[in-house]
Structures are given as structure tokens and as C-alpha cells.
Motif scaffolding. Sequence first.
Motif, PDB file in Angstrom:
ATOM      1  N   ASP A  13      12.553   3.092  32.186  1.00  7.60           N
ATOM      2  CA  ASP A  13      13.919   3.615  32.103  1.00  7.60           C
ATOM      3  C   ASP A  13      13.930   5.108  32.378  1.00  7.60           C
ATOM      4  O   ASP A  13      14.851   5.635  32.992  1.00  7.60           O
ATOM      5  N   VAL A  14      12.859   5.770  31.929  1.00  7.89           N
ATOM      6  CA  VAL A  14      12.757   7.212  32.167  1.00  7.89           C
ATOM      7  C   VAL A  14      12.602   7.470  33.670  1.00  7.89           C
ATOM      8  O   VAL A  14      13.224   8.360  34.233  1.00  7.89           O
ATOM      9  N   VAL A  15      11.789   6.635  34.303  1.00  9.42           N
ATOM     10  CA  VAL A  15      11.596   6.776  35.743  1.00  9.42           C
ATOM     11  C   VAL A  15      12.926   6.591  36.467  1.00  9.42           C
ATOM     12  O   VAL A  15      13.314   7.399  37.303  1.00  9.42           O
ATOM     13  N   ARG A  16      13.626   5.528  36.090  1.00 14.27           N
ATOM     14  CA  ARG A  16      14.875   5.274  36.793  1.00 14.27           C
ATOM     15  C   ARG A  16      15.875   6.406  36.581  1.00 14.27           C
ATOM     16  O   ARG A  16      16.509   6.863  37.524  1.00 14.27           O
ATOM     17  N   SER A  17      16.010   6.875  35.334  1.00 11.90           N
ATOM     18  CA  SER A  17      17.021   7.909  35.140  1.00 11.90           C
ATOM     19  C   SER A  17      16.621   9.192  35.852  1.00 11.90           C
ATOM     20  O   SER A  17      17.480   9.905  36.363  1.00 11.90           O
ATOM     21  N   GLN A  22      14.484  -6.732  36.854  1.00 13.57           N
ATOM     22  CA  GLN A  22      15.109  -5.403  36.811  1.00 13.57           C
ATOM     23  C   GLN A  22      15.317  -4.941  35.367  1.00 13.57           C
ATOM     24  O   GLN A  22      15.585  -3.779  35.108  1.00 13.57           O
ATOM     25  N   LEU A  23      15.221  -5.868  34.428  1.00 16.45           N
ATOM     26  CA  LEU A  23      15.423  -5.499  33.028  1.00 16.45           C
ATOM     27  C   LEU A  23      14.361  -4.520  32.533  1.00 16.45           C
ATOM     28  O   LEU A  23      14.562  -3.863  31.522  1.00 16.45           O
ATOM     29  N   VAL A  24      13.222  -4.454  33.235  1.00 15.32           N
ATOM     30  CA  VAL A  24      12.203  -3.505  32.771  1.00 15.32           C
ATOM     31  C   VAL A  24      12.711  -2.071  32.841  1.00 15.32           C
ATOM     32  O   VAL A  24      12.145  -1.179  32.225  1.00 15.32           O
ATOM     33  N   PHE A  25      13.798  -1.867  33.579  1.00 11.52           N
ATOM     34  CA  PHE A  25      14.359  -0.509  33.667  1.00 11.52           C
ATOM     35  C   PHE A  25      15.251  -0.185  32.486  1.00 11.52           C
ATOM     36  O   PHE A  25      15.726   0.944  32.365  1.00 11.52           O
ATOM     37  N   LEU A  26      15.519  -1.166  31.644  1.00  9.96           N
ATOM     38  CA  LEU A  26      16.432  -0.901  30.524  1.00  9.96           C
ATOM     39  C   LEU A  26      15.747  -0.025  29.490  1.00  9.96           C
ATOM     40  O   LEU A  26      14.581  -0.204  29.189  1.00  9.96           O
ATOM     41  N   PRO A  27      16.521   0.914  28.924  1.00 11.34           N
ATOM     42  CA  PRO A  27      15.948   1.700  27.843  1.00 11.34           C
ATOM     43  C   PRO A  27      15.585   0.761  26.692  1.00 11.34           C
ATOM     44  O   PRO A  27      16.307  -0.183  26.412  1.00 11.34           O
ATOM     45  N   GLY A  28      14.478   1.031  26.076  1.00  9.68           N
ATOM     46  CA  GLY A  28      14.097   0.214  24.935  1.00  9.68           C
ATOM     47  C   GLY A  28      13.484  -1.103  25.323  1.00  9.68           C
ATOM     48  O   GLY A  28      13.197  -1.927  24.470  1.00  9.68           O
ATOM     49  N   PHE A  29      13.268  -1.311  26.617  1.00 13.95           N
ATOM     50  CA  PHE A  29      12.673  -2.578  27.004  1.00 13.95           C
ATOM     51  C   PHE A  29      11.247  -2.697  26.478  1.00 13.95           C
ATOM     52  O   PHE A  29      10.839  -3.725  25.991  1.00 13.95           O
ATOM     53  N   SER A  30      10.505  -1.624  26.618  1.00 14.56           N
ATOM     54  CA  SER A  30       9.137  -1.744  26.142  1.00 14.56           C
ATOM     55  C   SER A  30       8.677  -0.453  25.519  1.00 14.56           C
ATOM     56  O   SER A  30       9.200   0.613  25.782  1.00 14.56           O
ATOM     57  N   THR A  31       7.679  -0.567  24.695  1.00 15.14           N
ATOM     58  CA  THR A  31       7.035   0.594  24.134  1.00 15.14           C
ATOM     59  C   THR A  31       5.586   0.480  24.525  1.00 15.14           C
ATOM     60  O   THR A  31       5.122  -0.576  24.929  1.00 15.14           O
ATOM     61  N   ALA A  32       4.880   1.592  24.379  1.00 16.64           N
ATOM     62  CA  ALA A  32       3.481   1.580  24.801  1.00 16.64           C
ATOM     63  C   ALA A  32       2.707   0.497  24.044  1.00 16.64           C
ATOM     64  O   ALA A  32       1.792  -0.106  24.567  1.00 16.64           O
ATOM     65  N   ALA A  33       3.095   0.246  22.804  1.00 14.79           N
ATOM     66  CA  ALA A  33       2.327  -0.684  21.986  1.00 14.79           C
ATOM     67  C   ALA A  33       2.520  -2.120  22.459  1.00 14.79           C
ATOM     68  O   ALA A  33       1.598  -2.915  22.439  1.00 14.79           O
TER      69      ALA A  33
END
Lengths: 894, 160
Positions: free
Chosen positions: A546-550, A522-533
Motif C-alpha cells: 500500500d505504501v508503494v502504491r500511494s 490487487q487486494l495486496v495494495f490495500l492498507p492493512g493487508f499484510s504485516t511483516a509478521a
Amino acid sequence: MSEIEDAGILQEFREEAGDHLATLESVLLAMERDGISTDDLNRIFRSAHSIKGAAGFLGLTGIGAVSHAAETVLSLLRDGKMTFGKGVAASLLSAVDVLRRLLEAAPGDGGVDSRPIVGQLEGLLDPPTAASVMEESEEFHELGARGRSMSTTTFRLRQIPSNHRHQYILCYTKGELSRRQAVGQSPVALVRELQKLGHLVDDKLQEVRMGEVLPDEAVSILVLFSTDLEPTHIAKATNLPLDCIQELDLGKLLADIAKDESSLLREFEPGVPPPPLPPKALPRTKPQPTVLHPDPMIEVRPAIPDKAGNGIPEAPAAPAVGTHETPNPSATETVRVRLDVLDRLMRLAGELVLVRNRQLSRLDGASIADRETSQRLDQVTAGIQDAVLSARMQPLGNVLSKFQRIVRDLGHKLQKEIALNVEGGETELDRTLLEALADPLTHIVRNCCDHGIEKPADRVRAGKPAGGTVSVKAWHEAGRVRIRIKDDGKGIDANAVRAKALEKGLRAEDELSRMTDREVRQLVFLPGFSTAASVTDLSGRGVGMDVVRSAIERLGGAVTLDSEPGSGTTLDLQLPLTLAIVPALVVVSRGCRFAIPQASVDELVRLYDEDVERIESAGREDLYRLREHLLPLVSLGHVLSSREPLGADDRAAFSEADRVARTARLDEFRKGERVAVSETFAVLKAGEGRFGLILDKILGTEEIVVEPLHQGLGNPGIYAGATVLGDGEIALILDTQGVCRHAGLQPADLDASVVGAHEQQALGMLLFRAGPDEQLGLPLSALRRVVRLRSDEIERSGEREYVQLEERSVRVERLDRHLSLSLAPAQQDGFLLLPSGDDRSWGILASALVDSGEYRFRMDESPEEGSFVRGTALLRGHRTLLLDESRLRQELSR
Amino acid sequence: MELCTFRLAGRLFGTEIGLVKEVVEHVNIAEVPHAPPEVSGIVNIRGKLHLVVDLRRIFGFAPAETRTDVRLVLFKNAVGESMGVQVDALGDVISIDPRLIEDRRAGEIADGASQFDERRKARQGIALGVARTGSGLMVVLAPAGILPAMREQAADEFRH
């Protein structure tokens, strides 16, 4: 009519052509996947034909040329003169894209050059076919009497259905067209009407002598029209004066042309297989002088299927998703309704409800006849309301239909084989919700393709079929919409997520090691978890989750993720049916009405008599122990009383005043001066946490229509809008998060693990000492990490002490200041216990760590130890004070 | 120029009739806690919510005694979306020569270097000027200035 005189006509054309393009696209995608069928080809041939027809009528040459070229390819495919391969599908889909762009830019061309795509489509034909098509479309026939004559090509005449016995030239003068326009029949509607009656073979603007100003009656459009309507009926059916209808005798000409082309249009002779035909040629697509483009086909389908009031193509696209289409399964007659009309209807229906309510309230002493009338009014009103609401609903397929294309294009780009299965495209939800859902859903599906599905070689190596599948399933459940997006890709490796979360500093190592794999994912929903790179390093997805979840949560929905490494990932979405109408709790405070959306209400708690004392005042703010959790409470009246956010002093003063008032009421009750005492509060959601809102009076629940607040109100943060209630009164809709913020409460985490008072349960605990004597215990879940601290790292500022940690100042809290403990020596090295959660501003000083691990124990209540201690237990042979983590948080996080 | 006239705090006001959508009586104004002080509340006019502005607060008049029968002048959308003002009493529609409206703003701005400059300027945006009528001096309103004036006061409040 070679120019467009009215933006409304253009808009009508745009909508209609948009529908046809949606049909074209979805059918092409389905045929690319499942192979071609005559039904499908006929259907999209008609779509291309209709676009071309109306485009010609409106003088849109670019659209006419592209749709004409596409139509020609489709007609050859249908007649078996071409084979349908990847290249053909790709070119036709590109043509759809170009047409969309041209449609948007109309009446101009918006810089879109239509020639390359026309060339591409023509290039699909083998040279002999191209030559014969061209020959046929350059062979002109002059038809009709002089003065009202028109010419058309063999190619067009060939398209006349064999069962049409009559052909006419219809003459529409400009005056006639204006008159029709005045009564609401636009040229687009006229073309549609004609297509229902028969086949529009060709049309042209009658030539006029240059430089001469002509009265309207002298300019006319001639339409070559084929039908099986008898001459006696045609005038009535077309509503044209007799002198504007000219009957043709084309029997012989048509027989000659049709000699070797017996059954061209199989929609009129279903079941007859296409006979092998000699190759025919592609007509040249450049416009003929004075001959406008259209030669639209008859449309014998039941109706143009678009749902009332949506303005977005519906039926052709909706059932098309993933399944092989059958033309318009519902066969319901539909019309377009403008959105503002629908909104107005919705408002009027609301007003009608108010009128009805007023009427019903006057029924006392009314006659039986009046009562009956009113009852009928009541029923009709309820019916209208239902109907209007359902008119706002749209099938999810409207959004899902575009995913076929996205998945196909992404698959090509990523060199993966991906199939998209869609179920439940007919599931309906409110249009505003649907619009808001499009982006997050697209994001999820893209992520499935991008990060979920592996390359074919990897899949085969893993023992899976080379082609991956993304499935989207939607259904209604318990008054909500559920959407499940699932892929059979590589899934999400929890350890990779752990590593990433650690690297990004989102969670501490020990915290991560305690979490289950599911929790970790579920941490993949955290803001800043990942960037495209960085996400490509990770097995799984996570771009902007995080954008999807919010986005989903903003819509009042929820999203959860589940993944089985190696076999795929599933995302579950839950959404309300509508945003515009939400069930809400209606309450009264300070004489005003307020509505709290049900989605934000966890439960209602009512305390009677002696129980009201269970609201603890604590000298700072009201608290209530709800199933072992401390829930902060505030009275709605107090929140409303001040425009300024409440500070700690305000809360303390309110809490004290309330406590005094409660005690006084309770005293009256005990003395028998009062029948009952009660206190009611709602447990409300504020983000992940909960708080209690004390309410004066609850009126009940009602379905409310959310209206935005007037901007002149200066955007007070505690409201989410306003609404008119059934009785005509206004209620303000509370934003629970805003209310909590305004009150300055720290919402309680009700899901946090709790030390059960009387049950034995295993609990991860850290045992430590602050002073030399007492052993203290804190649940591990309450801690983020523990750091070693040298006494010389501590900086003092007045009474407070700080250390620099993680590049910020962290306040060092000594527990002996908050509860009665033996004093720790001031200068002593120790440990700082950092709390879990978002607050990074403080930590608890421990002089020594004793142990940590899972303990089973029985807790004894020991109120004498003060409010920060839940109780005591015997752990590792010592009496241990179990600290109340939520209380500590409440106290220290301010 | 035809004006719709009304009384407020003992004074006579007028506003161009073309800007008035309708006049309503006997409605309940719902109070909106936390709203700016110039807002009386919101009303439901045939299912549509309208903002009601208290001109007394904007002009700095003494607050009215609580009245039960509310009269509102609602403006057209060109003036500001779904908005109206509360008045004490409605007057006749009168016709005046626009040239007779004295623009007093120039003078006031010239001598107004007071500390209430911001507010005064905002208020001036609401009044076109004054005109003499048979029933005394009348302030001619420019209702399009009301919402901007409220924003100005909110900003002013924030500054102090």
C-alpha cells in the motif's frame, strides 16, 4: 597541502570519489557474475588509484590507506598474480562500503576504523606475494637535484607506463596553489588535469624546518610526474614557471626495474596478454613519513562521465546495470553543475520566455528587421528551454545501479540464488521524480527477492532452474515512463490472498468469492493487508505494498500487478516524465486563473442549448448522468467562494441558484434573445472516484512548472501549488481531491457495473422485499454483505434507527422513507443490506430475501417510481424495481 | 539608521532599508481564494512568486479603494521568504537616530488587558515603535514580525 582549507574542495573530492566508488561497485558486481576482464580491471584500478591520489593530496589518510590496499589487490589481479574469487569480491565490496563511510565523515574519520578492512585486503595475498610486494615498496630511490629532491619506491616506479619517455619533478608552491584556487582550479581539479597529461607517480609535501614561519612560496608540494610530453611542452601544458620544473633522467633506473616487468599497464598496449609474472609483494599500507599517499594513474578515458547538473554519478553506473560495461559509451564531454545553478538557469529560462512573449506581442507594425530579430529570439528561447529541461533529466540507471548490490546481498542473506537483469537503464526522467522513485522501487525489488523467488531446492522441485531472476525493464511510452519489474518466483496464490483478506476483515466472504483472481490479487495494495509478521505465511508478497502504491500515485503514476501462480509476478509502473513540468488545463473562474493537471482530468463535457437541462438539480446538488453513472457536479466558482467547506445546505442553495440561472438563460435562448447557451464541466479524478467541476471558461492547455505555495497562504486544501503561465500571469494549481473534499461531494465510481438501459446483459442481482408488496433489485456489486437482523436489535434515536454491527453503529435505512413503497411492519425481523465501498455507516432494511443470481433482463424506464429507481424489469415472474445504487449512495452517505 | 518610507492609509511608515530587497510598481496581484484575509495575493517578480501581505488588514485600517496601480515593498529573505507588502505611495529614504524611535509596546501591553490581547500583541510584533520626522509621526516596522503575526491571527480566528 596536507590540510583541507576549503569545504568546497572536500565536496568536489566527495563527488568525484563517489563516482569512482559507484564504478568500482558496479564493475565488481558484474565481474562476480560474469568473470573478470582486463578492461574492467584496468578501469576499476584507475578508479581506486584516483581516489588514493586525491586523498593523499588532501591529507585524508584513512581513505588513502583503504584505497591503496584495494588498488594493490586490483593491480595484482590485473597482473594475474591473484585469482578473483568470492572472497576477493566480498572484501573489495566491503572496502567500497568503508570508503563510502569514510568519505561521508571526511575530513574526520567519523569513528570508522580503516585498519580491519586493510588487514582483510592484505590477508587476501599469499605470504610470498605479500612479502615481495612489501620489499618492493620499501626500496626507496632518491630522485632529482638537492633541495628539490624526492624519494619514491620501486613499487611506484613500476607503475610508470613503458611509453612514457619523460619524467619530471613538478614543484607547486603554496602560493601557486592559492593562485590556482582563486581562478577556480582546486587541488582536486589539478590532480585531474595532471592525470590527463600523464601519470602522477608520487607526490610529497616538501619538508620545512619546524618552528619557522615561512612565506607561502617556501612551502611546496613536489609531484613526480611521468608523461610523453617533451620538455619544451611541459611548461606550457602544466602552466608552471620553468624554474618549478625539473627534468629527470630515469631511463636506466626504469629499464632496470622494468627488466622483468615488461608490460604492466595494458591500457597503453591494448591486446597484449599479460605475461606470466613472478610474484610480487603487497606494499605496506601505513603512511610513509612525509610522503603523502597519492600515486594516481593517468586517465586516458575521454572525460569523467557525469551528466551536467546532477551531482549523482551517471554514465559509469548507468550503462553498467546488468550489462558488461564498456567505458563511457557516449563519450560526451560533461561537467558538473551545481543544482542551485541549474534551478536558477531553469527560472531564468522561464523569464526569458516571458520576455519573448512580451516582445512578440509588440510586433504589430514592426519593421521586417525587427520581426526577424524577434523570430530568432523566439527560436533561441525555445531551444534554451528544451536544453535546460533536458539537463534536469537523469537516467533511471542511477537508481537501478544500486539494485545489483541489494539483490546480491539479499540473495546471500536469504540463501537464494538471484540474478538481476536490467534493461533500459538509460531511460531518462526528471531528477525530482527519480529521487522520489528510489524508495518504492527498492521496496518492490526487495519484495521480489524476499517473497517472490523461492529457495533453490523448492525451485528445482518445481522444475525451474535453481537460480531465480528478477528483471527490471524501463522504457518510454506515450510520453510516460514505464517500468516493469518481474520475477520468476512462485507468484501470488489468489486463494491465499482471499483467506488473508477475509481474516483481516478487508472484504466479506461473498464479495471475495465474486471477484476474479486478478481482482483479488490487487487486494495486496490495500492498507492493512499484510504485516511483516504475517506475510511469510502467504505465498506471495505484500509487505507495505500500500505504501508503494500511494508513493507511486503521489507521483502521478499508477501501478498494477499481475501474477501467474508458480511462474512469477509482474508489477507494471507508469509514471510521468517529470513532476516539475506537467501538462495542465488552464481555466478561468471569478477572474482568476487556475490550472488542473491533465493527469487528473478524465474528459471535458460541453452541453449546448437544450442539453444544459440534462444537468439535474435534484434539489440538493447538481448531478449529470454520464454514460449511465450519476456524476455529482459543482461549480468551481462556488468552491472558491467560501473558505469553509461546503455543507449540504450550501450545495442545495448553489444548485438551486444555478438551476434558476440556467433556466433563465435557456428561456432567453428559446425566445431568440440569446444565440446559444452552453455549460462546460471537466470530469475530474478524486481518488478512485470522479466528479464534475463546472468551469466558466477554458483557456487551453499549457505545460506548467509547479511551484510550491507560499507558506504564508496557510495551506488551503484546494491547491497543489502555483505556476507562472507563458504570458506571465499566475495560475493556482488545483488539487482535485481537495476541491472535491471542499465541495463535500461523494465522488462517483464510474467503473462500477451498470444496469444497461436497453441492452440485455447478465447481471448479478439480489432480489428482496422491503414492504410486503414490491419486489426490489440491487446489483450484487453494490453490496458488501447481508446480515440477519432481529427487530429487537434495532435501537431508536429520534427518527433514526441503529444496530450495532462490526463494533460500530450502523444506521438502518427503511426504503419506504425514500421512495413510495408499501409500508413494512415496524416490528419485524429482517435483513440488513450493507453497501460495498468505504461507507460503513448505513444499511438498507429488507423484510425478506427473494433470490440472488445472474439475471438477463430488459429494463424499462419508469420515472413515476421516483429518482431512486432506475427502471423496472420482470425478474422471476415479478415486476421488480431496480434501485439506483449510486443515487442511493449519494443520498444515504451523508 | 536609514529607513525606506511609504504611506499606507494616510499614515507614514518606515522600514530599515537593509531589509528591503526592492520596490516594484505596476504588477498584477493574483488573488488567492481561500487565503487568509491578510493576504492580498501573489505576484510574479521575474519568474519567482512572492506573497503580498495587506498591512491594512493586520493593523485594522479601513480597506483601500480598489487601485489599479499597485506598489509593493519586497523584503529580503532574512525577513521572510519571498514576501512583500502593498503600499499606497513610496516616500524618500530618510536617516534617523535609532534612539529617537519610541518603543510604545511596553505601555500598550501594560494597559492592554482587552479581549483583543492576542491580536494586539501580534500587531506589536510588527512595529518597532514610532519616530517623529519632518513629515509627522512615523511607524517603524519590524517586517520579520509580519508572517508570525499572520500565523497568530489565523490561530486566533480558529479559536473564535
